[in-house]
Design an enzyme around this catalytic site. Structure first.
Site, PDB file in Angstrom:
ATOM      1  N   CYS A  74       0.865  -1.181   0.000  1.00 19.15           N
ATOM      2  CA  CYS A  74       0.000   0.000   0.000  1.00 19.15           C
ATOM      3  C   CYS A  74       0.898   1.225   0.000  1.00 19.15           C
ATOM      4  CB  CYS A  74      -0.905  -0.013   1.225  1.00 19.15           C
ATOM      5  SG  CYS A  74      -1.922   1.462   1.386  1.00 19.15           S
ATOM      6  N   GLU A 189     -10.687  -0.153  -4.589  1.00 15.73           N
ATOM      7  CA  GLU A 189      -9.616  -0.932  -3.954  1.00 15.73           C
ATOM      8  C   GLU A 189     -10.077  -2.327  -3.544  1.00 15.73           C
ATOM      9  OE1 GLU A 189      -6.523   0.278  -1.358  1.00 15.73           O
ATOM     10  OE2 GLU A 189      -7.078   2.397  -1.534  1.00 15.73           O
ATOM     11  N   CYS A 199      -5.271   6.138  -3.576  1.00 18.99           N
ATOM     12  CA  CYS A 199      -4.546   4.866  -3.576  1.00 18.99           C
ATOM     13  C   CYS A 199      -3.162   5.134  -4.145  1.00 18.99           C
ATOM     14  CB  CYS A 199      -5.301   3.830  -4.404  1.00 18.99           C
ATOM     15  SG  CYS A 199      -4.417   2.269  -4.581  1.00 18.99           S
TER      16      CYS A 199
END
Length: 260
Positions: A74, A189, A199
């Protein structure tokens, strides 16, 4: 047991941060992590991140999606974890840490702007209507008309769960070109199973994809996400993208304790 947590956000992508250097946290308790991320019954976040000791780098990043499952890299979470490590005094302004996709270098300044090196990208699938690449997490990138009114959740879920990506699925990014060095995007996501305000790996994927398919010749690209602005820069040699950096704000929101 009471645990102390910190809440961070990077362009609206928000995370529960826990200092797990003493390895006290029950890492395999999927239901607990899901509850902590729940916006009605818990703290509320897109994901939960553990900061842990590592023998060869400054720290280890362990990332969980809001569904409670450990997940792939991430980008915004990584940037927020760098700011968190700085707040804890684990690092100064520069760091090297390990995550699920390998080694990362990063820096943070006094204004909480974090620049995070992402993985190199050399495999890009260019199709007629979309591009697919992995920037630490898998990303489908697709230019659409009327991005502002596009149904990201419905159309993103259809692609994420469709035959194209099978059981594992993919994150899905819908894109609008603003000018030669600026693009707007909205992201569905995987693991959150909804649109998020930003994101990081998605912004990185959009920047590289737009360069790869000839929508821009720039190697520093501005990305407008729902929660703010990010910048992705890289070096390009044919279809190899190296020295990829994701840069943007990573802000401390609050800290607290919760009974688990």
């Amino acid at each position: 047991m009471q645990i102390e947590f910190y809440k961070y956000q990077g362009t609206g992508n928000d995370f529960v941060m826990i200092d797990n250097r003493t390895n006290f946290f029950p890492k395999d308790d999927v239901k607990l992590i899901e509850r902590l991320c729940d916006r009605r019954f818990g703290i509320g976040a897109d994901g939960l991140i553990l900061l842990e000791n590592d023998s060869e780098t400054d720290f280890r990043m362990v990332y969980y999606n809001s569904d409670g499952n450990q997940s792939s890299m991430c980008g915004n979470g990584g940037r927020c974890l760098v700011a968190f490590a700085n707040q804890l005094g684990v690092i100064d302004d520069k760091t090297t840490f390990i995550a699920t996709d390998g080694l990362h270098h990063a820096s943070v300044n006094a204004d909480s702007i974090v620049s995070l090196q992402m993985i190199d990208v050399n495999e890009i699938q260019k199709k007629d209507s979309y591009t697919f690449l992995n920037t630490g997490s898998p990303h489908h990138v697709q230019i659409v008309d009327d991005l502002e009114h596009y149904n990201v959740k419905e159309n993103g879920a259809a692609i994420r769960y469709g035959e194209l990506y099978g059981e594992k699925g993919s994150n899905v990014n819908f894109v609008k070109k603003v000018d030669n060095d600026t693009f707007s995007l909205r992201t569905y996501e995987r693991g959150v199973e909804d649109e998020t305000l930003a994101c990081g790996t998605g912004a990185t994927a959009v920047a590289i994809a737009m360069n790869a398919i000839g929508e821009t010749d720039k190697t520093s690209i501005n990305l407008n996400v729902e929660g703010g602005k990010l910048v992705v820069s890289f070096d390009k040699n044919n279809d190899d993208y190296t020295n990829v950096f994701l840069t943007g704000p990573a802000k401390f929101v609050f800290k607290g304790t919760i009974e688990i």
